[in-house]
Write a protein that holds these residues in place. Structure first.
Motif, PDB file in Angstrom:
ATOM      1  N   GLN A  51       0.820  -1.200   0.000  1.00 35.71           N
ATOM      2  CA  GLN A  51       0.000   0.000   0.000  1.00 35.71           C
ATOM      3  C   GLN A  51       0.863   1.263   0.000  1.00 35.71           C
ATOM      4  O   GLN A  51       0.512   2.270  -0.621  1.00 35.71           O
ATOM      5  CB  GLN A  51      -0.941  -0.012   1.197  1.00 35.71           C
ATOM      6  N   ALA A  52       2.013   1.191   0.675  1.00 32.08           N
ATOM      7  CA  ALA A  52       2.910   2.345   0.750  1.00 32.08           C
ATOM      8  C   ALA A  52       3.534   2.681  -0.605  1.00 32.08           C
ATOM      9  O   ALA A  52       4.033   3.796  -0.795  1.00 32.08           O
ATOM     10  CB  ALA A  52       3.999   2.097   1.786  1.00 32.08           C
ATOM     11  N   GLN A  53       3.484   1.744  -1.548  1.00 33.04           N
ATOM     12  CA  GLN A  53       4.056   2.004  -2.866  1.00 33.04           C
ATOM     13  C   GLN A  53       3.317   3.113  -3.612  1.00 33.04           C
ATOM     14  O   GLN A  53       3.874   3.724  -4.523  1.00 33.04           O
ATOM     15  CB  GLN A  53       4.043   0.728  -3.708  1.00 33.04           C
ATOM     16  N   ARG A  54       2.075   3.382  -3.231  1.00 32.59           N
ATOM     17  CA  ARG A  54       1.323   4.452  -3.887  1.00 32.59           C
ATOM     18  C   ARG A  54       1.923   5.829  -3.573  1.00 32.59           C
ATOM     19  O   ARG A  54       1.593   6.827  -4.213  1.00 32.59           O
ATOM     20  CB  ARG A  54      -0.160   4.393  -3.510  1.00 32.59           C
ATOM     21  N   LEU A  55       2.825   5.869  -2.589  1.00 35.21           N
ATOM     22  CA  LEU A  55       3.490   7.116  -2.220  1.00 35.21           C
ATOM     23  C   LEU A  55       4.820   7.300  -2.938  1.00 35.21           C
ATOM     24  O   LEU A  55       5.554   8.236  -2.632  1.00 35.21           O
ATOM     25  CB  LEU A  55       3.732   7.156  -0.700  1.00 35.21           C
ATOM     26  N   SER A  56       5.116   6.417  -3.893  1.00 36.50           N
ATOM     27  CA  SER A  56       6.413   6.488  -4.567  1.00 36.50           C
ATOM     28  C   SER A  56       6.448   7.539  -5.678  1.00 36.50           C
ATOM     29  O   SER A  56       7.504   7.812  -6.245  1.00 36.50           O
ATOM     30  CB  SER A  56       6.784   5.113  -5.145  1.00 36.50           C
ATOM     31  N   ILE A  57       5.285   8.123  -6.001  1.00 39.07           N
ATOM     32  CA  ILE A  57       5.247   9.234  -6.955  1.00 39.07           C
ATOM     33  C   ILE A  57       4.419  10.364  -6.354  1.00 39.07           C
ATOM     34  O   ILE A  57       3.740  10.174  -5.341  1.00 39.07           O
ATOM     35  CB  ILE A  57       4.666   8.831  -8.326  1.00 39.07           C
ATOM     36  N   ARG A  58       4.442  11.513  -6.980  1.00 41.88           N
ATOM     37  CA  ARG A  58       3.704  12.670  -6.475  1.00 41.88           C
ATOM     38  C   ARG A  58       2.192  12.419  -6.552  1.00 41.88           C
ATOM     39  O   ARG A  58       1.686  11.942  -7.560  1.00 41.88           O
ATOM     40  CB  ARG A  58       4.074  13.917  -7.287  1.00 41.88           C
ATOM     41  N   GLY A  59       1.489  12.731  -5.468  1.00 47.90           N
ATOM     42  CA  GLY A  59       0.046  12.559  -5.433  1.00 47.90           C
ATOM     43  C   GLY A  59      -0.653  13.550  -6.343  1.00 47.90           C
ATOM     44  O   GLY A  59      -0.049  14.535  -6.806  1.00 47.90           O
ATOM     45  N   GLY A  60      -1.940  13.306  -6.611  1.00 50.48           N
ATOM     46  CA  GLY A  60      -2.633  14.159  -7.556  1.00 50.48           C
ATOM     47  C   GLY A  60      -4.071  14.485  -7.203  1.00 50.48           C
ATOM     48  O   GLY A  60      -4.627  13.966  -6.231  1.00 50.48           O
ATOM     49  N   LEU A  61      -4.647  15.342  -8.015  1.00 47.58           N
ATOM     50  CA  LEU A  61      -6.051  15.732  -7.872  1.00 47.58           C
ATOM     51  C   LEU A  61      -6.988  14.626  -8.332  1.00 47.58           C
ATOM     52  O   LEU A  61      -8.067  14.437  -7.773  1.00 47.58           O
ATOM     53  CB  LEU A  61      -6.322  16.984  -8.710  1.00 47.58           C
ATOM     54  N   THR A  62      -6.579  13.924  -9.363  1.00 46.70           N
ATOM     55  CA  THR A  62      -7.430  12.866  -9.900  1.00 46.70           C
ATOM     56  C   THR A  62      -6.592  11.638 -10.225  1.00 46.70           C
ATOM     57  O   THR A  62      -5.371  11.726 -10.403  1.00 46.70           O
ATOM     58  CB  THR A  62      -8.189  13.346 -11.146  1.00 46.70           C
ATOM     59  N   CYS A  63      -7.272  10.493 -10.307  1.00 43.41           N
ATOM     60  CA  CYS A  63      -6.589   9.223 -10.516  1.00 43.41           C
ATOM     61  C   CYS A  63      -7.591   8.222 -11.095  1.00 43.41           C
ATOM     62  O   CYS A  63      -8.756   8.557 -11.318  1.00 43.41           O
ATOM     63  CB  CYS A  63      -6.012   8.700  -9.203  1.00 43.41           C
ATOM     64  N   TYR A  64      -7.156   7.004 -11.325  1.00 42.52           N
ATOM     65  CA  TYR A  64      -8.060   5.985 -11.845  1.00 42.52           C
ATOM     66  C   TYR A  64      -9.257   5.797 -10.916  1.00 42.52           C
ATOM     67  O   TYR A  64     -10.398   5.694 -11.363  1.00 42.52           O
ATOM     68  CB  TYR A  64      -7.332   4.642 -12.005  1.00 42.52           C
ATOM     69  N   TRP A  65      -9.015   5.735  -9.612  1.00 39.38           N
ATOM     70  CA  TRP A  65     -10.108   5.522  -8.652  1.00 39.38           C
ATOM     71  C   TRP A  65     -11.132   6.649  -8.735  1.00 39.38           C
ATOM     72  O   TRP A  65     -12.340   6.420  -8.706  1.00 39.38           O
ATOM     73  CB  TRP A  65      -9.545   5.436  -7.232  1.00 39.38           C
TER      74      TRP A  65
END
Length: 228
Positions: free
Chosen positions: A167-181
């Motif tokens: 789950q922590a791997q989702r923090l390996s890039i810059r977060g965003g306003l929108t995503c697939y979810w």
């Protein structure tokens, strides 16, 4: 071989791990285009929709004169770095204090909290959430580089404390306003692990074209009032 075996033991997505490393050390053209777009697009939104900011600010004040217009909350970005994420306030002023009494109503699994009919949401809050207008101030975060337009949604520190290695791997890039979810019509029924899988898929597949498609899909979500 030893590192691969260790990664499997920790239930890491090796493909996502490799893709994140390529983003960190290479893919210069994509990174330049992505950042340039973030700066230009966020500046356009902040200036071009300043009239909407004013209308929402007045509506929030009329609805709840004693509360602030904006809500700032600590979030976790790339590599665990924290920052203050901005939103239009859509909840009552004591929303954080009332969270504990609502935990039993949580409709999501994993280290996230979401309920459809949250009693803490104000009258104006219902409207701006439905239209996703409450997220507009996050373009300030995009402009200064805390976030990107497209990327995994930045989590709360208390959520990250409960993350597994995968789950922590989702923090390996810059977060965003929108995503697939964010663009899924059935996102309220998606489990947290499925949400993470979608974020890892984005890390593996991200490109100028995939970012553009996600932005277009997000516009569709906003125009059809699919926010919550």
């Amino acid at each position: 071989m030893e590192s691969q075996a260790q990664a499997k033991t920790l239930d890491l997505d090796l493909e996502a791990q490799a893709a994140a490393e390529r983003l960190r050390t290479g893919r210069w053209a994509y990174r330049f285009i992505k950042r340039a777009f973030d700066v230009l697009f966020s500046a356009f939104v902040l200036v071009g929709f300043s009239w909407l900011f004013l209308i929402v600010a007045v509506a929030i004040k009329i609805d709840d004169p004693k509360g602030p217009i904006f809500f700032a909350q600590e979030r976790v970005g790339r590599d665990g770095k924290t920052f203050r994420m901005h939103k239009f306030r859509s909840m009552c002023t004591d929303a954080e204090k009332r969270l504990a009494e609502l935990q039993d109503l949580n409709e999501k699994d994993g280290p996230v909290f979401k309920i459809v009919n949250d009693p803490r949401i104000t009258r104006v809050g219902h409207v701006i959430r439905k239209l996703s207008i409450d997220e507009l101030p996050q373009f300030i975060n995009v402009l200064v580089g805390d976030m990107s337009v497209v990327g995994p949604r930045p989590p709360l520190p208390k959520e990250v404390e409960k993350y597994t290695q995968r789950q922590a791997q989702r923090l390996s890039i810059r977060g965003g306003l929108t995503c697939y979810w964010q663009t899924r019509r059935n996102r309220d029924s998606i489990s947290f692990d499925e949400w993470v899988d979608l974020d890892l898929l984005y890390i593996k597949k991200c490109s100028v074209w995939s970012d553009l498609k996600l932005i277009i899909q997000t516009v569709g979500v906003v125009l059809t009032a699919q926010g919550n």
